[in-house]
Design a protein around this motif. Structure first.
Motif, PDB file in Angstrom:
ATOM      1  N   VAL A 148       0.835  -1.205   0.000  1.00 18.46           N
ATOM      2  CA  VAL A 148       0.000   0.000   0.000  1.00 18.46           C
ATOM      3  C   VAL A 148       0.868   1.254   0.000  1.00 18.46           C
ATOM      4  O   VAL A 148       0.617   2.209  -0.753  1.00 18.46           O
ATOM      5  N   ILE A 149       1.915   1.256   0.818  1.00 16.23           N
ATOM      6  CA  ILE A 149       2.797   2.427   0.883  1.00 16.23           C
ATOM      7  C   ILE A 149       3.531   2.606  -0.440  1.00 16.23           C
ATOM      8  O   ILE A 149       3.620   3.720  -0.976  1.00 16.23           O
ATOM      9  N   ALA A 150       4.068   1.514  -0.979  1.00 15.52           N
ATOM     10  CA  ALA A 150       4.810   1.609  -2.243  1.00 15.52           C
ATOM     11  C   ALA A 150       3.917   2.112  -3.368  1.00 15.52           C
ATOM     12  O   ALA A 150       4.301   3.011  -4.136  1.00 15.52           O
ATOM     13  N   GLU A 151       2.724   1.538  -3.470  1.00 10.01           N
ATOM     14  CA  GLU A 151       1.795   1.985  -4.519  1.00 10.01           C
ATOM     15  C   GLU A 151       1.393   3.442  -4.313  1.00 10.01           C
ATOM     16  O   GLU A 151       1.287   4.214  -5.276  1.00 10.01           O
ATOM     17  N   GLY A 152       1.170   3.816  -3.049  1.00 10.18           N
ATOM     18  CA  GLY A 152       0.756   5.188  -2.765  1.00 10.18           C
ATOM     19  C   GLY A 152       1.817   6.197  -3.123  1.00 10.18           C
ATOM     20  O   GLY A 152       1.541   7.221  -3.769  1.00 10.18           O
ATOM     21  N   LEU A 204      -6.052   7.511  -0.384  1.00  7.09           N
ATOM     22  CA  LEU A 204      -4.889   6.780   0.107  1.00  7.09           C
ATOM     23  C   LEU A 204      -4.798   6.854   1.632  1.00  7.09           C
ATOM     24  O   LEU A 204      -4.462   5.867   2.297  1.00  7.09           O
ATOM     25  N   HIS A 205      -5.110   8.010   2.184  1.00  6.55           N
ATOM     26  CA  HIS A 205      -5.073   8.164   3.641  1.00  6.55           C
ATOM     27  C   HIS A 205      -6.071   7.212   4.298  1.00  6.55           C
ATOM     28  O   HIS A 205      -5.774   6.593   5.334  1.00  6.55           O
ATOM     29  N   ARG A 206      -7.234   7.084   3.695  1.00  8.14           N
ATOM     30  CA  ARG A 206      -8.246   6.172   4.235  1.00  8.14           C
ATOM     31  C   ARG A 206      -7.722   4.723   4.189  1.00  8.14           C
ATOM     32  O   ARG A 206      -7.916   3.949   5.142  1.00  8.14           O
ATOM     33  N   GLU A 207      -7.049   4.350   3.100  1.00  8.60           N
ATOM     34  CA  GLU A 207      -6.533   2.982   2.977  1.00  8.60           C
ATOM     35  C   GLU A 207      -5.414   2.731   3.986  1.00  8.60           C
ATOM     36  O   GLU A 207      -5.354   1.660   4.602  1.00  8.60           O
ATOM     37  N   THR A 213      -1.848  -2.004  12.306  1.00  6.52           N
ATOM     38  CA  THR A 213      -0.458  -1.934  12.767  1.00  6.52           C
ATOM     39  C   THR A 213      -0.214  -2.810  13.992  1.00  6.52           C
ATOM     40  O   THR A 213       0.940  -3.024  14.365  1.00  6.52           O
ATOM     41  N   ASP A 214      -1.270  -3.331  14.620  1.00  7.32           N
ATOM     42  CA  ASP A 214      -1.081  -4.290  15.707  1.00  7.32           C
ATOM     43  C   ASP A 214      -0.582  -5.620  15.168  1.00  7.32           C
ATOM     44  O   ASP A 214      -0.045  -6.446  15.922  1.00  7.32           O
ATOM     45  N   ALA A 215      -0.784  -5.829  13.864  1.00  9.70           N
ATOM     46  CA  ALA A 215      -0.392  -7.100  13.252  1.00  9.70           C
ATOM     47  C   ALA A 215       0.887  -6.965  12.425  1.00  9.70           C
ATOM     48  O   ALA A 215       1.232  -7.871  11.667  1.00  9.70           O
ATOM     49  N   THR A 216       1.591  -5.839  12.532  1.00 12.48           N
ATOM     50  CA  THR A 216       2.818  -5.642  11.770  1.00 12.48           C
ATOM     51  C   THR A 216       4.013  -5.498  12.709  1.00 12.48           C
ATOM     52  O   THR A 216       3.861  -5.116  13.868  1.00 12.48           O
ATOM     53  N   ILE A 217       5.186  -5.791  12.163  1.00  9.08           N
ATOM     54  CA  ILE A 217       6.397  -5.672  12.974  1.00  9.08           C
ATOM     55  C   ILE A 217       6.733  -4.192  13.169  1.00  9.08           C
ATOM     56  O   ILE A 217       6.213  -3.321  12.469  1.00  9.08           O
ATOM     57  N   GLY A 218       7.640  -3.922  14.101  1.00  5.71           N
ATOM     58  CA  GLY A 218       7.926  -2.541  14.489  1.00  5.71           C
ATOM     59  C   GLY A 218       8.337  -1.649  13.348  1.00  5.71           C
ATOM     60  O   GLY A 218       7.850  -0.517  13.211  1.00  5.71           O
ATOM     61  N   GLN A 219       9.243  -2.143  12.462  1.00  6.36           N
ATOM     62  CA  GLN A 219       9.719  -1.311  11.359  1.00  6.36           C
ATOM     63  C   GLN A 219       8.586  -0.950  10.413  1.00  6.36           C
ATOM     64  O   GLN A 219       8.490   0.188   9.944  1.00  6.36           O
ATOM     65  N   VAL A 220       7.736  -1.928  10.115  1.00 13.46           N
ATOM     66  CA  VAL A 220       6.615  -1.661   9.214  1.00 13.46           C
ATOM     67  C   VAL A 220       5.623  -0.705   9.869  1.00 13.46           C
ATOM     68  O   VAL A 220       5.135   0.232   9.241  1.00 13.46           O
ATOM     69  N   SER A 221       5.341  -0.924  11.149  1.00 16.03           N
ATOM     70  CA  SER A 221       4.422  -0.037  11.864  1.00 16.03           C
ATOM     71  C   SER A 221       4.931   1.404  11.851  1.00 16.03           C
ATOM     72  O   SER A 221       4.168   2.352  11.645  1.00 16.03           O
ATOM     73  N   PHE A 227       4.035   7.497   7.076  1.00 17.64           N
ATOM     74  CA  PHE A 227       3.266   7.763   5.856  1.00 17.64           C
ATOM     75  C   PHE A 227       1.911   8.359   6.199  1.00 17.64           C
ATOM     76  O   PHE A 227       1.431   9.276   5.524  1.00 17.64           O
ATOM     77  N   ASP A 228       1.300   7.854   7.275  1.00 19.73           N
ATOM     78  CA  ASP A 228       0.013   8.387   7.721  1.00 19.73           C
ATOM     79  C   ASP A 228       0.150   9.870   8.114  1.00 19.73           C
ATOM     80  O   ASP A 228      -0.697  10.700   7.774  1.00 19.73           O
TER      81      ASP A 228
END
Length: 631
Positions: A148-152, A204-207, A213-221, A227-228
């Motif tokens: 999502v971040i890369a596409e955005g 994009l902000h809505r997506e 982020t509770d289900a992602t690792i620290g770096q991704v979160s 990005f948010d």
């Protein structure tokens, strides 16, 4: 000898053994012992055992090998995406720095590098292996978030940054040789880019906010949060830019012929939005062509003849009947749409013209714009500069032209000369854009459009001249003044405010606003009658204090009354508690008024940082912010 049955799992050695067994088991008539069907069943059992023992481990090994390869590919892709996104972030910073430094020739090359990085980042996320990884339990949300971040980032680069870089590098106000008007093609292109950015960023902000982020690792979160935040900043900035472009477009007739009224406010006779509209100019604009059609002063409109404009009862209580029956009082309320509709009604009723757009500007704003244009020379050779324009227009003119009508003429001529200089476009467009933004942010430049679609583009901008409808972004309080001496005495008025925020009560914060007023007229100055009070032997100033949206007034105090101070009425106006103080002072005397407002109970989390909007005064109101001590 009967041949053994051939199957896909035939083992020759086993067949030979079965043959030997068969020979031993034959009786005299040449038949096998036992049931042949039982023999086949036994063979199948042995076959299944062979599958379990050999084939499934082999398949598991193949899956493990394939999984390892897939995992290696995904890991390699993820590291590649991460590197490209890091590069993109670095390039974005370069782009911002170049734009801030006005290194416009560098924007397109930097934008091209950004496009290359974002394309490279998004490519690995489009394959089937990546999409499969997105649905794998535990790790899937990480892959989805990165995609999502890369596409955005790639979409923003392609749809917004790249076209904007090409436009900005060559953007400017240019005259069309055929018509003599402004070429509006760049403005239209800019408006289209901003509209695209608005839709893209909002979606994009809505997506992004839908990523768990509770289900992602620290770096991704952390990446998602960054990005948010970036998207949130863009979402807040885009309406400001969209409103500015809409304002410029309306002023230049981008949508066809329009009547535009420029109202020049006189801060020497204070009103909430700056001052009364002492001089006004009618412009007729069409597709980039601007023509001055008429100039009038406030004296050209009748006094005590109300215009038919719907106004809230709360506003009538605070600002009296003169709000709608004296055009000089049209700017009394801190709400420019109210003021503009009153001004428009005056033009319709008494001039036979229906304004499509009303713009207000005052000498404080002119001073800021003259920093960009340089000095303006009047017909008699007098020069107006950024340093002297406020004093010349709001004080010296009344000594040179003691009659009010003469000073109005001078005021209009000077304002017209500055306007002509601005319309020449002989200056740096980006520096002028900064000056216009500054003027809007200080409340000295405002705009209203009769077209609902255009007006909607101004929503949420300072150019609109309204107080915020909520407290979440910031808790905005109001400190406003209005002269009631029928004078031009506010050149000598000095004001200051102290705002104390109390967040000690868990339920809701409270806000105490204290204002001090003082007139300081030099002893050696003999005031012309037009400057001095025409009604009293003192100076009367009304003070209006506005609390937070949805709040209430808990205290009204007059610590220092001056000659006399009267409180009230106390109303709810523009969705806020509002308090009025009528203060009478003589020269050298001070007065202090105070109001305390409370937020609605149980809504403490809805109140943002405290901010103060105030009347643009010649001597700017100094504001001191304080926090109440707890315990």
């Amino acid at each position: 000898m009967t041949q053994p049955e051939l199957t896909f799992d035939h083992d020759p050695a086993a067949a030979r053994r079965e043959g030997r067994d068969g020979d031993r088991d034959r009786d005299g008539d040449g038949h096998r012992d036992g049931d042949e069907r039982g023999t086949r069943t036994a063979r199948k059992r042995r076959s299944r055992r062979w599958i379990h023992a050999i084939v499934w481990p082999a398949l598991a090994l193949l899956l493990l090998i394939g999984g390892a390869i897939a995992a290696w590919v995904l890991y390699h892709d993820a590291m590649s995406v991460r590197a490209d996104l890091d590069e993109a972030r670095t390039v974005v910073v370069e782009f911002q720095d170049a734009a801030t430094a006005r290194e416009l020739d560098q924007l397109q090359p930097i934008a091209d590098r950004l496009a290359a990085s974002t394309r490279s980042a998004v490519e690995p996320t489009q394959g089937p292996l990546w999409r499969v990884a997105e649905v794998v339990p535990v790790v899937g949300e990480n892959f989805r978030a990165v995609r999502v971040i890369a596409e955005g980032v790639d979409e923003i680069s392609t749809e917004v940054v790249n076209p904007a870089a090409g436009l900005v590098a060559d953007f400017g106000l240019r005259r069309d040789p055929a018509t003599g008007g402004f070429d509006l093609a760049p403005l239209r292109e800019a408006s289209d880019i901003v509209a695209t950015a608005d839709t893209l960023v909002t979606d994009l902000h809505r997506e992004v906010q839908g990523i768990d982020t509770d289900a992602t690792i620290g770096q991704v979160s952390a990446g998602v949060e960054q990005f948010d935040e970036m998207l949130g900043t863009a979402e807040a900035a885009i309406p400001q830019l969209s409103g500015a472009l809409a304002g410029v477009g309306a002023l230049l007739g981008i949508d066809g012929p329009k009547n535009v009224v420029l109202a020049f406010l006189n801060n020497a006779e204070a009103a909430a939005l700056g001052g009364g509209p002492a001089a006004q100019t009618l412009l007729q604009v069409d597709n980039g062509t601007v023509t001055v059609a008429r100039q009038v002063s406030s004296s050209d409109f009748p006094y005590a003849v109300p215009v038919d404009v719907p106004v809230d009862d709360s506003a009538r209580q605070l600002y009296d009947s003169i709000l709608t029956d004296n055009i000089n009082a049209a700017t009394s309320r801190p709400d420019f749409p109210t003021s503009a509709q009153i001004i428009s009604a005056y033009w319709q009723r008494f001039m036979g013209v229906t304004p499509d757009v009303v713009v207000s500007i005052d000498p404080i704003a002119l001073s800021r714009l003259l920093q960009v244009t340089g000095p303006v020379t009047l017909a008699d050779g007098e020069q107006l500069t950024s340093d002297n324009v406020v004093t010349k227009l709001l004080n010296e003119a009344y000594f040179r032209f003691p009659r009010g009508a003469d000073s109005d003429v001078y005021f209009a001529a000077a304002s017209s000369a500055v306007f002509d200089r601005i319309m020449s476009a002989d200056y740096d467009a980006w520096t002028m854009a900064d000056a216009v933004i500054d003027a809007a942010n200080t409340g000295t430049l405002m705009m209203w459009s009769a077209d609902p679609a255009t007006q909607a583009l101004l929503d949420g901008t300072r150019l609109q001249g309204t107080l915020p409808a909520g407290n979440d972004g910031s808790t905005v309080l109001g400190v406003y003044f209005r002269d009631r001496s029928s004078s031009k005495i506010d050149y000598y008025l000095h004001t200051e405010a102290t705002v104390t925020t109390n967040t000690c009560t868990p339920d809701a914060p409270s806000y105490t606003v204290e204002v001090r007023l003082r007139f300081d007229i030099p002893d050696d100055v003999e005031l012309p009658g037009y400057v001095d009070s025409n009604l009293y032997d003192f100076y009367r100033t009304e003070v209006f204090l506005y609390g937070p949206v949805g709040g209430t007034t808990t205290a009204v105090e007059v610590p220092e009354a001056g000659l006399e101070t009267v409180t009230g009425p106390s109303v709810v106006d523009l969705g806020r508690p509002a308090e009025k103080f009528t203060v009478d002072l003589v020269n050298g005397q001070s007065a202090v008024v105070r109001a305390t407002f409370a937020g609605a109970p149980g809504t403490a989390g809805e109140y943002g940082p405290t901010d103060v909007r105030r009347t643009p005064m010649i001597n700017a109101t100094a504001v001191r912010m304080a926090e109440a001590p707890c315990g």
